[in-house]
Motif scaffolding. Structure first.
Motif, PDB file in Angstrom:
ATOM      1  N   SER A  87       6.194   1.973 -13.761  1.00  0.00           N
ATOM      2  CA  SER A  87       5.709   3.069 -12.925  1.00  0.00           C
ATOM      3  C   SER A  87       5.702   2.598 -11.485  1.00  0.00           C
ATOM      4  O   SER A  87       5.675   1.395 -11.208  1.00  0.00           O
ATOM      5  CB  SER A  87       4.294   3.472 -13.356  1.00  0.00           C
ATOM      6  N   THR A 147       2.270   3.208  -4.957  1.00  0.00           N
ATOM      7  CA  THR A 147       1.580   4.377  -4.392  1.00  0.00           C
ATOM      8  C   THR A 147       0.060   4.235  -4.407  1.00  0.00           C
ATOM      9  O   THR A 147      -0.630   4.896  -3.629  1.00  0.00           O
ATOM     10  CB  THR A 147       1.977   5.653  -5.144  1.00  0.00           C
ATOM     11  N   ASN A 148      -0.468   3.359  -5.289  1.00  0.00           N
ATOM     12  CA  ASN A 148      -1.921   3.177  -5.381  1.00  0.00           C
ATOM     13  C   ASN A 148      -2.404   1.852  -4.793  1.00  0.00           C
ATOM     14  O   ASN A 148      -3.562   1.483  -4.979  1.00  0.00           O
ATOM     15  CB  ASN A 148      -2.372   3.260  -6.846  1.00  0.00           C
ATOM     16  N   ASP A 152       3.236   3.467  -9.598  1.00  0.00           N
ATOM     17  CA  ASP A 152       1.822   3.497  -9.223  1.00  0.00           C
ATOM     18  C   ASP A 152       1.402   2.224  -8.506  1.00  0.00           C
ATOM     19  O   ASP A 152       0.516   2.251  -7.645  1.00  0.00           O
ATOM     20  CB  ASP A 152       0.947   3.685 -10.464  1.00  0.00           C
ATOM     21  N   LYS A 185       2.788   4.720   1.719  1.00  0.00           N
ATOM     22  CA  LYS A 185       2.509   5.286   0.401  1.00  0.00           C
ATOM     23  C   LYS A 185       2.767   6.792   0.398  1.00  0.00           C
ATOM     24  O   LYS A 185       3.357   7.330  -0.542  1.00  0.00           O
ATOM     25  CB  LYS A 185       1.061   4.987   0.003  1.00  0.00           C
TER      26      LYS A 185
END
Length: 495
Positions: free
Chosen positions: A432, A437-438, A434, A447
């Motif tokens: 992923s 982005t996280n 993530d 992001k």
């Protein structure tokens, strides 16, 4: 024939040639014996003659006439043995033997010897980028002279070897053009320019076979006056190249470059050491091997441009099998991260990052290999959290490329990058995005830009890639010190 230290073991190929010469030396002087040779005798005679040519310059014409009179295999064994000498011994050959090597190579071109293409490629690989030593520049000068002098013969018999020469001399010219103040350099640079421009103008159908990396290395020469008209025609007048299948530069962008071209800029010794590290050295134990490699091949500031070629080689030519990928062996992304950290010049660092991301810009799953784009995503993901600055600069650089590399074909580039992200997640290279982005340590802008980027895939993206939240349209980023912009004449990727 070779320069060897007192305690150095003899090279098998050198020992074999010397033993054949010592055994057959009486038969190498006129008048030559008239007899039909067995296969074994024929091979030994080839070895003896080759050793004589390299070690007895005053007898070279006699030896080559002897070879012409005895050859029964189209010079195949002789030429292949010459190639072995180049690959295994070139750096150790004494100067007179190197001169003889070029002389006999020219002779083999004249008789259209079988295997001459492999011999010429082996010699091209011995020219080291960023090396301005007399011996390295001498070899470059001799080879470009050979290609110019034997143009018609090579075009008729081995046309594809001309594309190898074009790739090599375009890449080397970027280093050599920076040299000034020496008339010998000027002569070499002009010969390289003459050869490359001639290839691009007269044999573009062959040049086209290099694929997208032709553009990557050609863009570094946009400041060279002789290449500016070529660039304008590539962008605006493709019909000038008189090649039916070429209608737009995007066709080159979408053509993957064969791995054999990346091997051209890595010497056999470098290749051996890199493949050893990436096959046998465990992650965490690589520092002494990296230190040795850097001392051996990257010891001077001028050699820094070699990192560009090494990164391209690692991405596109060294594709480890699953058992290596799943083992504790140091991965490709870690070596590339180390090489990036070793860059001291901003313009070299930017070209290294371009080498890392280049296939992303035009990625097509039907044409491209996922292994070419794998190192960049793994370097970004695995640099979190300890080296998040690496992740940050790589993402920023990728966005700048998307915005500025070729504005007129931005849709093509956006599609390539989106396809790369899609395939990397879809094939499980990363589970992923993530992790990006996280990541709290990453710039909010980066992001958000990634979320917007991924949302552009819409229904074509697996759910794991779909952003959880939509974001307002963003302004263009403020480039950092690594600005990557179009030049005033519209050429992609000039720095």
């Amino acid at each position: 024939m070779i320069e060897a230290t007192r305690y150095e073991a003899g090279s098998p190929i050198e020992v074999s040639l010397r033993e054949a010469f010592n055994l057959l030396e009486p038969q190498l002087r006129p008048p030559f014996p008239l007899k039909i040779l067995t296969q074994s005798e024929y091979l030994n005679l080839n070895k003896a003659i080759l050793y004589g040519i390299l070690c007895e310059p005053h007898m070279a014409n006699v030896h080559i006439k002897h070879l012409h009179g005895k050859v029964i295999d189209g010079y195949s064994f002789f030429t292949n043995t010459l190639t072995e000498v180049v690959n295994d011994l070139y750096k150790k050959l004494i100067d007179s033997a190197k001169h003889q090597l070029i002389w006999v190579t020219t002779e083999m071109v004249c008789v259209s010897a079988m295997g001459i293409d492999g011999l010429l490629v082996a010699l091209l690989r011995q020219i080291v980028a960023g090396d301005f030593s007399e011996g390295n520049l001498w070899l470059c000068s001799k080879l470009v002279s050979l290609f110019l002098a034997k143009w018609d013969s090579l075009l008729e018999e081995e046309p594809l070897v001309l594309t190898s020469a074009l790739y090599t001399f375009l890449r080397l010219l970027n280093d050599h053009y920076r040299l000034s103040g020496n008339s010998r350099f000027e002569v070499l640079k002009q010969m390289e320019i003459d050869f490359c421009v001639r290839m691009l103008r007269e044999q573009f159908h062959l040049s086209f076979k290099i694929g997208r990396d032709l553009i990557r290395i050609l863009q570094d020469l946009v400041y060279v006056p002789e290449f500016q008209p070529v660039w304008k025609d590539l962008l605006f007048n493709p019909g000038e190249f008189k090649t039916n299948e070429f209608h737009d530069i995007s066709q080159l962008y979408l053509s993957r470059t064969s791995s054999r071209y990346f091997l051209l800029r890595i010497t056999p010794e470098m290749e051996t050491q890199l493949r050893f590290m990436l096959t046998h050295v465990k992650l965490g134990s690589q520092k002494r091997y990296q230190a040795w490699f850097a001392k051996k091949f990257l010891s001077t500031p001028e050699r820094e441009t070699l990192v560009i070629d090494i990164v391209r080689f690692i991405c596109c030519s060294h594709h480890p099998p699953n058992e290596i990928i799943q083992s504790a062996v140091i991965p490709r992304w870690a070596i590339i991260g180390w090489l990036l950290k070793s860059c001291r010049k901003n313009h070299v660092e930017a070209r290294v990052k371009l080498a890392l991301f280049y296939d992303w810009l035009f990625y097509d799953e039907k044409v491209d290999n996922i292994m070419n784009i794998e190192p960049a995503i793994l370097l970004m993901v695995n640099s979190i959290p300890k080296y998040v600055d690496m992740t940050q600069t790589l993402l920023e650089f990728l966005y700048i490329l998307m915005d500025n590399y070729d504005v007129g074909r931005s849709n093509l580039i956006n599609h390539g990058v989106l396809s790369a992200f899609c395939v990397l997640v879809g094939k499980g290279v990363v589970h992923s995005l993530d992790v990006l982005t996280n990541c709290d340590a990453l710039s909010p802008f980066l992001k958000q830009r990634l979320v917007v980027l991924l949302s552009g895939l819409n229904a074509n993206v697996p759910k794991v890639l779909q952003p959880a939240h939509t974001v307002q349209s963003l302004n263009s980023p403020e480039p950092s010190s690594l600005q990557y912009q179009l030049s005033s004449n519209g050429v992609p990727g000039t720095m």
